[in-house]
Design a protein around this motif. Structure first.
Motif, PDB file in Angstrom:
ATOM      1  N   ALA A  61       0.858  -1.190   0.000  1.00 19.33           N
ATOM      2  CA  ALA A  61       0.000   0.000   0.000  1.00 19.33           C
ATOM      3  C   ALA A  61       0.890   1.234   0.000  1.00 19.33           C
ATOM      4  O   ALA A  61       1.945   1.253   0.639  1.00 19.33           O
ATOM      5  N   LEU A  62       0.435   2.279  -0.688  1.00 12.41           N
ATOM      6  CA  LEU A  62       1.271   3.456  -0.903  1.00 12.41           C
ATOM      7  C   LEU A  62       0.494   4.728  -0.639  1.00 12.41           C
ATOM      8  O   LEU A  62      -0.636   4.887  -1.104  1.00 12.41           O
ATOM      9  N   HIS A  63       1.129   5.648   0.096  1.00 13.97           N
ATOM     10  CA  HIS A  63       0.598   7.003   0.230  1.00 13.97           C
ATOM     11  C   HIS A  63       1.554   7.927  -0.519  1.00 13.97           C
ATOM     12  O   HIS A  63       2.670   8.203  -0.060  1.00 13.97           O
ATOM     13  N   ALA A  64       1.121   8.369  -1.704  1.00 10.50           N
ATOM     14  CA  ALA A  64       2.025   9.073  -2.606  1.00 10.50           C
ATOM     15  C   ALA A  64       2.493  10.412  -2.045  1.00 10.50           C
ATOM     16  O   ALA A  64       3.661  10.777  -2.203  1.00 10.50           O
ATOM     17  N   ASP A  65       1.606  11.170  -1.395  1.00 15.95           N
ATOM     18  CA  ASP A  65       1.968  12.510  -0.941  1.00 15.95           C
ATOM     19  C   ASP A  65       3.132  12.492   0.037  1.00 15.95           C
ATOM     20  O   ASP A  65       4.004  13.364   0.008  1.00 15.95           O
ATOM     21  N   SER A  66       3.168  11.515   0.912  1.00 13.44           N
ATOM     22  CA  SER A  66       4.254  11.433   1.896  1.00 13.44           C
ATOM     23  C   SER A  66       5.358  10.470   1.472  1.00 13.44           C
ATOM     24  O   SER A  66       6.379  10.353   2.157  1.00 13.44           O
ATOM     25  N   GLY A  67       5.153   9.746   0.356  1.00 12.23           N
ATOM     26  CA  GLY A  67       6.155   8.783  -0.086  1.00 12.23           C
ATOM     27  C   GLY A  67       6.302   7.617   0.867  1.00 12.23           C
ATOM     28  O   GLY A  67       7.408   7.095   1.053  1.00 12.23           O
ATOM     29  N   THR A  68       5.194   7.171   1.454  1.00  9.89           N
ATOM     30  CA  THR A  68       5.219   6.083   2.436  1.00  9.89           C
ATOM     31  C   THR A  68       4.691   4.803   1.810  1.00  9.89           C
ATOM     32  O   THR A  68       3.577   4.782   1.271  1.00  9.89           O
ATOM     33  N   LEU A  69       5.479   3.729   1.890  1.00  7.65           N
ATOM     34  CA  LEU A  69       5.105   2.435   1.343  1.00  7.65           C
ATOM     35  C   LEU A  69       4.992   1.429   2.482  1.00  7.65           C
ATOM     36  O   LEU A  69       5.917   1.277   3.282  1.00  7.65           O
ATOM     37  N   LEU A  70       3.849   0.741   2.562  1.00  9.09           N
ATOM     38  CA  LEU A  70       3.635  -0.293   3.563  1.00  9.09           C
ATOM     39  C   LEU A  70       3.696  -1.650   2.884  1.00  9.09           C
ATOM     40  O   LEU A  70       2.970  -1.910   1.919  1.00  9.09           O
ATOM     41  N   VAL A  71       4.566  -2.514   3.395  1.00 10.35           N
ATOM     42  CA  VAL A  71       4.729  -3.865   2.886  1.00 10.35           C
ATOM     43  C   VAL A  71       4.497  -4.820   4.044  1.00 10.35           C
ATOM     44  O   VAL A  71       5.044  -4.634   5.138  1.00 10.35           O
ATOM     45  N   THR A  72       3.688  -5.846   3.810  1.00 13.66           N
ATOM     46  CA  THR A  72       3.367  -6.754   4.900  1.00 13.66           C
ATOM     47  C   THR A  72       3.607  -8.204   4.520  1.00 13.66           C
ATOM     48  O   THR A  72       3.398  -8.617   3.384  1.00 13.66           O
ATOM     49  N   THR A  73       4.105  -8.962   5.501  1.00 19.03           N
ATOM     50  CA  THR A  73       4.092 -10.409   5.446  1.00 19.03           C
ATOM     51  C   THR A  73       3.064 -10.864   6.476  1.00 19.03           C
ATOM     52  O   THR A  73       2.400 -10.043   7.112  1.00 19.03           O
ATOM     53  N   LEU A  74       2.925 -12.164   6.669  1.00 18.57           N
ATOM     54  CA  LEU A  74       1.988 -12.619   7.697  1.00 18.57           C
ATOM     55  C   LEU A  74       2.383 -12.117   9.079  1.00 18.57           C
ATOM     56  O   LEU A  74       1.537 -11.756   9.895  1.00 18.57           O
ATOM     57  N   HIS A  75       3.689 -12.065   9.342  1.00 20.59           N
ATOM     58  CA  HIS A  75       4.172 -11.809  10.701  1.00 20.59           C
ATOM     59  C   HIS A  75       4.754 -10.416  10.909  1.00 20.59           C
ATOM     60  O   HIS A  75       5.012 -10.028  12.049  1.00 20.59           O
ATOM     61  N   ASN A  76       4.972  -9.659   9.829  1.00 19.61           N
ATOM     62  CA  ASN A  76       5.658  -8.376   9.965  1.00 19.61           C
ATOM     63  C   ASN A  76       5.032  -7.317   9.076  1.00 19.61           C
ATOM     64  O   ASN A  76       4.482  -7.623   8.008  1.00 19.61           O
ATOM     65  N   ILE A  77       5.165  -6.059   9.505  1.00 18.73           N
ATOM     66  CA  ILE A  77       4.772  -4.901   8.709  1.00 18.73           C
ATOM     67  C   ILE A  77       5.995  -4.001   8.578  1.00 18.73           C
ATOM     68  O   ILE A  77       6.617  -3.637   9.574  1.00 18.73           O
TER      69      ILE A  77
END
Length: 507
Positions: A351-367
């Motif tokens: 998931a991406l928030h373009a304005d702040s340049g923040t990318l969220l990547v998730t596995t089952l156990h970690n974010i």
């Protein structure tokens, strides 16, 4: 179809794969839902499960449309936001299947002409057919998959999701490697192209096709796709651990010699193992999971974030790669290998928030939270992981043994607090049993670095008549936000259809 006389645009916040817009970045431009006042389970008279696999709910201006996989029930159901009542269902014979319907991610859109009000449309597909509906559920047209190309008389495969081009054409990519463009007015085939390709593996040439189960990103007239290479049967089989994974660039419009029709530009084929093809970039091996989002800013090269695997001393490890498109040539800007525990992996779209340049990547156990993604370059160490247990308020209960992330994130932004609000399905497991419970949960992620994310709320995605949580996976699809009228004021809600425990609306 004339693009000057007709426009195709998203219906509010409806979109392919429920990732909320054509950039597939999971961001909903709606006020955040920081607190839940009501949790409504939609009453379903059918006792048997309504869905075995699904891609979630899809939200538009006037209604949410959910997909269901059971052949015993309609594939699509439209719900009213305020009451949760059923507005319409698709005919039982639409989107048929033998044991499962396999509905794709649908597209809620508006047809906007020179005269008259916008016409709301719902476009859907499965391995058997494309179907279009009016806002009231009236079927407008069908197009059989077997009618797409004379080179595919048994069908072109399953579209994962539907999108559209700036020329106002429906577009999709299928599990058998086909790119298809249709006229949204009547389903007529505008163009079709199979992604046949040559790929060199350890210096040896293989002929095959790029296939995918991911949703594409469409920017203007260019399609970007996370694809795996499948060699033809005449070649020695490639070991699954060494099958190359690429991000592919397809130009969807190419004038023909006579100018009678826009066609899809064929891929460039390498002549040798060291030949660089600008329309693809190799990300890694094994497989890619989760549809890639795109960061698009005026005057800057598009940046896409895609997943594959890297073989290290620890084994196959999930890897996130940022790929930029500079004037039609793809190249890697940065890459990050996630050092996860054995058995853990990426299963959902970043998931991406373009304005702040923040990318969220998730596995089952970690974010993992990557910040200022446009400033990164080269080999990037992955950020410190957040444990999902830290984002579920009840996780400290002694009877809870683990909390995992079970679906893609949906994002909203709280400007007053300068926080991203993320929504996902948490799978909560009990200490003394193998049972898992699905909970829709929300947590706040401060945009500024140095501040930790914190839990907001959780609600069960499976309850008895008296509200007691029951076991279940919850949802595999992304939570879908919507705007509705609440006593004259606009409010935000969330609709989620689960694997087997019902459909829920949170307000």
């Amino acid at each position: 179809m004339s693009g000057q006389a007709l426009r195709l645009e998203l219906d509010g916040f409806g979109c392919p794969m429920a990732h909320c817009n054509r950039n597939d970045d999971s961001f909903h431009d709606l006020p955040p839902l920081r607190n839940v006042e009501t949790s409504q389970k939609i009453i379903d008279p059918i006792v048997s499960p309504r869905a075995f696999v699904h891609l979630g709910a899809f939200t538009g201006e006037n209604a949410a449309v959910c997909t269901y996989d059971s052949v015993l029930h309609p594939a699509l159901v439209a719900y009213d936001y305020k009451t949760g009542s059923v507005l319409w269902t698709s005919p039982l014979e639409d989107l048929p299947g033998l044991f499962q319907r396999w509905p794709s991610g649908i597209l809620l859109a508006r047809l906007v002409g020179m005269d008259g009000p916008p016409q709301h449309r719902v476009f859907a597909a499965n391995p058997v057919e494309f179907v279009a509906y009016a806002a009231d559920g009236r079927r407008l047209w069908k197009r059989a998959m077997s009618d797409i190309s004379v080179d595919a008389p048994t069908g072109v495969g399953m579209p994962t999701s539907l999108s559209f081009t700036d020329a106002h054409e429906l577009v999709c990519v299928t599990t058998k490697g086909w790119v298809v463009k249709l006229d949204p007015l009547d389903g007529a085939v505008i163009a079709s192209y199979r992604m046949d390709a040559s790929v060199f593996v350890e210096g040896r040439a293989y002929r095959g096709v790029f296939t995918t189960t991911k949703s594409p990103v469409v920017i203007g007239h260019v399609l970007y796709l996370l694809a795996e290479f499948k060699a033809n049967l005449s070649y020695p089989p490639l070991h699954p651990f060494f099958c190359p994974v690429h991000l592919v660039r397809i130009e969807l419009s190419q004038p023909r010699v006579r100018g009678a029709e826009r066609d899809i530009k064929p891929m460039i084929q390498p002549k040798g193992p060291n030949d660089v093809t600008p329309d693809r970039v190799r990300l890694g091996i094994y497989k890619g999971t989760g549809s890639p989002p795109a960061l698009v800013r005026p005057g800057q090269a598009p940046l896409l974030f895609a997943h594959a695997h890297t073989l290290t001393a620890a084994g196959l490890e999930p890897t996130i790669t940022a790929v930029e498109d500079r004037q039609g040539a793809l190249s890697v800007r940065w890459q990050s290998v996630l050092h996860v525990q054995p058995g853990d992996d990426i299963y959902t779209a970043p998931a991406l928030h373009a304005d702040s340049g923040t990318l969220l990547v998730t596995t089952l156990h970690n974010i993992y939270v990557f910040r200022e993604v446009t400033s990164l370059a080269g080999q990037v160490p992955h950020p410190a992981a957040t444990n999902p247990s830290d984002l579920v308020a009840s996780a400290s209960h002694p009877r809870i043994s683990s909390v995992k992330v079970g679906s893609p994130f949906a994002l909203a932004f709280d400007a007053d607090r300068d926080e991203l609000i993320a929504y996902t399905n948490f799978r909560v497991s009990g200490e003394s049993s193998y049972l898992s419970y699905g909970f829709l949960g929300a947590f706040a992620l401060p945009v500024r670095a140095g501040r930790k994310p914190h839990a907001l709320w959780q609600r069960p995605l499976g309850v008895t008549r008296d509200g007691t949580p029951i076991p279940g996976f919850g949802t595999f699809g992304q939570p879908a936000l919507f705007r509705y009228d609440s006593s004259g004021d606009e409010a935000t809600g969330i609709i989620v259809n689960t694997v087997a425990t019902g459909t829920y609306i949170f307000r």
